[in-house]
Structures are given as structure tokens and as C-alpha cells.
Design a protein around this motif. Structure first.
Motif, PDB file in Angstrom:
ATOM      1  N   ILE A  10     -47.552 120.980 -16.258  1.00 22.17           N
ATOM      2  CA  ILE A  10     -48.743 121.443 -15.181  1.00 22.17           C
ATOM      3  C   ILE A  10     -49.713 120.368 -14.695  1.00 22.17           C
ATOM      4  N   ASN A  11     -50.438 120.526 -13.866  1.00 22.10           N
ATOM      5  CA  ASN A  11     -51.398 119.781 -13.434  1.00 22.10           C
ATOM      6  C   ASN A  11     -52.529 120.081 -13.964  1.00 22.10           C
ATOM      7  N   ASP A  12     -53.559 120.235 -13.404  1.00 27.22           N
ATOM      8  CA  ASP A  12     -54.805 120.599 -13.914  1.00 27.22           C
ATOM      9  C   ASP A  12     -54.843 122.214 -14.471  1.00 27.22           C
ATOM     10  N   PRO A  13     -55.278 122.321 -15.734  1.00 23.20           N
ATOM     11  CA  PRO A  13     -55.058 123.640 -16.411  1.00 23.20           C
ATOM     12  C   PRO A  13     -55.713 124.852 -15.821  1.00 23.20           C
ATOM     13  N   ALA A  14     -56.863 124.308 -15.013  1.00 19.55           N
ATOM     14  CA  ALA A  14     -57.605 125.391 -14.114  1.00 19.55           C
ATOM     15  C   ALA A  14     -56.692 125.843 -12.837  1.00 19.55           C
ATOM     16  N   ASP A  15     -55.612 125.005 -12.494  1.00 23.74           N
ATOM     17  CA  ASP A  15     -55.015 125.328 -11.290  1.00 23.74           C
ATOM     18  C   ASP A  15     -53.541 126.220 -11.450  1.00 23.74           C
ATOM     19  N   VAL A  16     -53.325 126.361 -12.683  1.00 25.47           N
ATOM     20  CA  VAL A  16     -52.023 126.790 -13.069  1.00 25.47           C
ATOM     21  C   VAL A  16     -51.485 127.726 -12.264  1.00 25.47           C
ATOM     22  N   VAL A  17     -52.116 129.042 -11.997  1.00 20.94           N
ATOM     23  CA  VAL A  17     -51.615 130.127 -11.428  1.00 20.94           C
ATOM     24  C   VAL A  17     -51.536 129.842 -10.014  1.00 20.94           C
ATOM     25  N   VAL A  18     -52.539 129.287  -9.411  1.00 21.15           N
ATOM     26  CA  VAL A  18     -52.497 129.027  -7.780  1.00 21.15           C
ATOM     27  C   VAL A  18     -51.334 128.069  -7.686  1.00 21.15           C
ATOM     28  N   ASP A  19     -51.094 127.026  -8.296  1.00 16.91           N
ATOM     29  CA  ASP A  19     -50.069 126.050  -8.233  1.00 16.91           C
ATOM     30  C   ASP A  19     -48.714 126.726  -8.443  1.00 16.91           C
ATOM     31  N   ALA A  20     -48.621 127.493  -9.278  1.00 13.24           N
ATOM     32  CA  ALA A  20     -47.410 128.474  -9.693  1.00 13.24           C
ATOM     33  C   ALA A  20     -47.084 129.324  -8.390  1.00 13.24           C
ATOM     34  N   LEU A  21     -48.055 130.013  -7.918  1.00  5.33           N
ATOM     35  CA  LEU A  21     -47.835 130.851  -6.992  1.00  5.33           C
ATOM     36  C   LEU A  21     -47.334 130.063  -5.572  1.00  5.33           C
TER      37      LEU A  21
END
Lengths: 333, 333
Positions: free
Chosen positions: A5-16
Motif C-alpha cells: 500500500i501507499n498511505d493507509p488512509a488512501d488504500v480504498v481509493v488507490d485500489a479502486l
């Protein structure tokens, strides 16, 4: 915490973003609304199906968007319900005039937020919304996040079968009826060998000793029936099937069986477990008509598995066999 | 060791029993010979494709047996080459008179045993056998089990594409030519966040610190280029793609890209990684024509991923798109 992952806060949007890049032939993704749409939605005259829930269970639900299954999937943060605005926007976007079915796993947050969205969509846009709440987990009656039984594996089978019913042109009442039949005749039970780590938390959700497993686990790592000593695959298959077979009659009808991995379990072990499950079911007089073996409703990198049994009939098997073209399930297309 | 198994000595045959139970509509399994056959083999007049290798990499190879891909897969013990008797029996069983292509990953044991089997089959039965040895891993020149580069992810793409060429009736020379084109234009690189544990060993194959990753790992946990500090998904994508893009020219042609999980990596992270890979490739002027995101060539429960790039052309993309009906890859059927 070891994750890609990158920033844990961005996991969902990065994966999307990655999901959209991989599947833009079939889906479009609203990154702001964290919602995945079937590319050709709305389909005029077709009942639309929406599901959603916390992320971390992939391929469910986003991987089941496409012809023959869902019209949209609303993604919450990891293990967190999406908010009513997401489901409301999705409901409005996919309605083709024939109404919308909300497929909701029985977790308190999901149920509440889908209900609010349904009321808002009906009040604001006059869209007819029906809901099915899945509650197939025989492990526990109430749990950390749920009143009543939890909705787990049967949700996958229901999205396929109700999706096929909608695709062949049935109306909202009829699609809802099929969905109720699937939920009423489906049962699941799961177990974990290891915990998982929610990126934002950074620590394992629970602890398990080197010789322990958790039987009856939920899909967020919430406690199950009990911690038990690690057992053989054969014994684990018995421990999962016993409560399922005691809870519902699966004899004398074709069964659809899913041997599901929790995300961190190798396919080698899932096939091995499926072999044990098939052996027990044969001895119990349950005839397997169709099966799925793989990772379909997961808990991040948790090691473990769940079994789902659906008492089917000719209608449900035929809907199961109908073409489906999604990233997570595909045949006949 | 936490695994869903019975006796560690029986893992492969137990898993094959489950595989047969799950997929008896498409395959038959010889449990004594630990070999999976396409159910309708031999196909008269069709070039037959056989692959095989150690178990623990599922769905490869057994999951790729079926129309449009392999005619047989020979399974060794976990991370151990099958023996020549298996490949020889499979070669004889699937030959439909048009010859047999052996698809071999470049590991010393596999190469040696497939060679012996090919010689035996030709001498005993006069079957024409051609071989392709994949060697797409750019990580290391020689390694623990290999002289030359290791054969990894491109094997999956090759089995699909050469399988389609055979299915449409090309002769052995032509199928071999396509296979060579795929191997020659494919490159891979992998990394691991965690080790895996071979059931018979009972201990992790290697050690990695909490803040370390292994870059350039092989599919048996054999050492890669080096241990590096854990990095972000974005940096990892760069570290995997850099050596691939330096090693072969991927510009000006359609690329087929596989973002592969090592077995214990959640799909959420694989999609996130795919998003990073797609971004870099776009910036580098590489046009992705097709993609696969998921677990295709694994190392038991290892967490980590690999990227495979294939420089394709219209012919290869068209063969890629041809119908395939296997447990692990399915479309158009």
C-alpha cells in the motif's frame, strides 16, 4: 504491518483506481463516491441490483459488478459500512425504471445505511427499492456488529442468482422472491488460522496462539464460537459442516457449495478442504450440483476458510448457470 | 505451521482429490500418477500441450487444464519437480497424432525430467515432442535451482496463447513458434513480504524482518536480488518494472500485463499495485492491451506479488482473446 500500500488512509481509493484501470471494459468507477458501476448502467427496463459494504472482502462486492450480477457496488473504508449518500446516488444512477434491489449483509451499520438510502431514493426520486438482508452465518446468533445472524458467503451466491433473474427480465417482486429463496436456503460457517490487520489500525485485529484456530469467525475478525486447538482439514470440515447440516435440511435437493478462502489461504489448501467437504456431504446424502472453490468473500490477508451450502432446485441451478461477465465470476460470456 | 491439511505427506494427493471433485465436468485426475487431464483428451489431430512442475503454485498448472489451454498437467510434490514417468505417461495419453508440446519452467529438475520424458516418449511410442523452456525472470541470472533465468509468470500467458494456437488447429512447429514468441517477448519480476512454509519442512523457507522485503524472489522462496527496506506500493512497482523495462523494449506494441499475487496477498492490494503499475507504464509509453490481476502463479501462502509484461502483437492478442474454459482462466465459454 506488511502490506502493498501507499498511505493507509488512501488504500480504498488507490485500489479502486487500479480496479478501474484493470476493468474499464466492463465497469466505470466514481472515485469520489467510491462506487463501481456496470458500464452500461442504467439498463432500461431491467431491475437493478446494488450491493456494498466495507472494503477488504474483495472480490466481493466490486468484483461482482457486470452483466448477470450487480449494477453497482458501494465501497466503504476497510471493514466500515459505506454511507447512505453512496447507496442513494447509486440507486438513482442505475435505476432503469424497473426498480432497484439492495443486497445487504446483516451488519448493523450496513443495514441502517442502506435503509436510509432506500427511503431517501424513494422520497426524492420515486424509485421503487426492495431490500434483501442476508443472514446465513450459523456460527453465532448475535455478534459484535450484528443483531441476529451475520450475512456472509450466501451473499455471493445470491448476487449471482438474483442477478441472473434480473437479467432475464423478471420484475422487482420476482427478483426479490428469488433472493429470499436463496437466503432462506443458504447457510455458512467460517474459521480462521490467523488474524488480519486493518491498514488504518496497523495491528492485528485479534490474537491467536500458534496451536489455535478460531471457529465461527466473522468476516471482520470478530469473535466466533470459540478458540479451539488446531485440527486436521478433515476435522475442520466436520466442525464447519456439522452446525450447517443441523440448522437446515440439505438432503434431497441439488446443493450449490462454496469453499471460500479468507484471503491468505493458498488454493492448494482450499482444494484439499473442498475434497474433505465433498466426502462428508456425500456420506450425508447431500448431492453437490455446482461448486465454487477460491477467494470470493475475504477478510484481507486472513488465513482460513468458510463453507457455504445452498439448498437449490432446478430454478436456482438454472439461474446459477446463466451467463455472467464480471471480474470475479465469469462464464458463458 | 498453520495449514488446512491432514498429514503433510498427503497434501498433494489430498488436494488433487478435491480438485477432481470440484472440476470433474472438465478434467479427470490420475491420483496415482498425480496428473490432471483434460476430460476429452486425446483430441484427434490437435497438438497437445503438457506442463507441470512442483505443487504449491496453484492455480498453475492444474488449474489451466481444459479447452483452450493445457491437455495435461503433471504435479510434483510441493516445490519438487514431477518425475519423468509422469510426463511420459501424460505425453502418451494426450497425443492425438499431431504431437505434444512440453511447457517447462526453467528449473534444473523440471528441465532434466521433461527432457528424459520427451526422449522416452519419442523412442517408445514415436510421438513427436517439442519443448519450450520459459526463462522470463529478470531478477537473477543463475539461482539456487536454475542455470540461466528462472521461468515464472510468462508461463501462464504462454499456456493460454499457445493453447489457443493449438485449439485452432496449428501444427506442432507453428505452436512452438508462437510459444517461442511469447517467451522471447515476456519478462517478469517478483517480490515477497513474507516467506512461505513447505508442509513437509514445517518451517518458513527463509526469514524476513518486520521492515524488510525480498526483491527479485523466486517462486519457491529462493533468494532474489536483495533484501530491501519495506517500501510503498508506488516504490515497489518501480522496483519491479525498472529491470523489466531495461531488459526489453515494450514501447510501440500492445502489452499484456499480469499483476500476480504470491498466494497470501489480498486482492485489494493486488488492484492497488496494478494501479501503480498502470500509471508507470502509461508514463513510459507502454500501452496495456489486456491484463490479469489475481493469484495465478503462487508460492503457497507467501505474501507478495510479481509483474509480468508481454510485448504482444495483433496475433498474440487475438490468441489471448480466444475462448478458454479452465478452472483458473475462463472466458468465451
Amino acid at each position: 504491518m506488511k502490506k502493498l500500500i501507499n498511505d493507509p488512509a488512501d488504500v480504498v481509493v488507490d485500489a479502486l483506481r487500479g480496479f478501474e484501470a484493470a476493468h474499464s471494459d466492463r465497469v466505470r468507477v466514481d472515485l469520489d463516491l467510491k462506487t463501481i458501476y456496470r458500464k452500461d448502467a442504467p439498463k432500461k427496463g431491467k431491475v437493478a441490483l446494488i450491493s456494498g459494504g466495507g472494503s477488504g472482502h474483495e472480490p466481493m462486492h466490486g468484483g461482482f459488478v457486470g452483466p448477470g450480477m450487480l449494477d453497482a457496488a458501494c465501497c466503504g473504508e476497510v471493514f466500515t459500512s459505506p454511507v447512505p449518500d453512496q447507496m442513494m446516488a447509486a440507486t438513482t444512477a442505475v435505476d432503469g425504471g424497473a426498480g432497484v434491489l439492495h443486497i445487504v449483509k446483516n451488519y448493523t451499520g450496513d443495514v441502517m445505511n442502506f435503509e436510509m438510502a432506500a427511503e431517501m431514493a424513494e422520497a426524492d426520486s420515486g424509485i421503487r427499492v426492495a431490500s434483501i438482508v442476508t443472514d446465513d452465518d450459523v456460527a453465532v446468533q448475535d455478534s459484535l456488529y450484528t443483531a441476529g445472524r451475520r450475512g456472509v458467503g450466501v451473499t455471493v451466491l445470491l448476487e449471482k442468482i438474483a442477478g441472473a433473474a434480473a437479467e432475464e427480465g423478471r420484475d422487482l417482486d420476482a427478483v426479490l422472491e428469488v433472493a429470499k429463496k436463496v437466503n432462506g436456503n443458504g447457510r455458512s460457517m467460517g474459521m480462521a488460522l490467523t488474524s488480519c490487520t486493518v491498514p488504518a489500525a496497523g495491528e492485528p485485529t485479534f490474537e491467536l496462539g500458534e496451536d489455535e484456530m478460531e471457529v465461527g469467525i466473522g468476516i471482520h475478525g470478530e469473535p466466533g464460537r470459540e478458540k479451539r486447538p488446531l485440527a486436521s482439514a478433515r476435522e475442520i470440515a466436520e466442525q464447519l459442516l456439522d452446525p450447517i447440516l443441523k440448522d437446515h435440511d440439505f438432503k434431497g435437493a441439488p446443493a450449490i457449495v462454496m469453499m471460500n478462502g479468507m484471503g491468505g489461504t493458498p488454493l492448494l489448501e482450499l482444494y484439499l478442504m473442498y475434497g474433505e467437504v465433498a466426502k462428508i456431504l456425500e456420506a450425508q446424502g447431500v448431492a453437490i450440483a455446482r461448486n465454487l472453490v477460491g477467494n470470493y468473500i475475504t477478510s484481507l490477508e486472513m488465513a482460513g476458510c468458510s463453507v457455504t451450502l445452498l439448498r437449490a432446485d432446478d430454478e436456482l441451478v438454472s439461474l446459477w448457470d446463466a451467463p455472467v461477465n464480471t471480474p470475479g465470476l465469469r462464464w458463458g460470456c
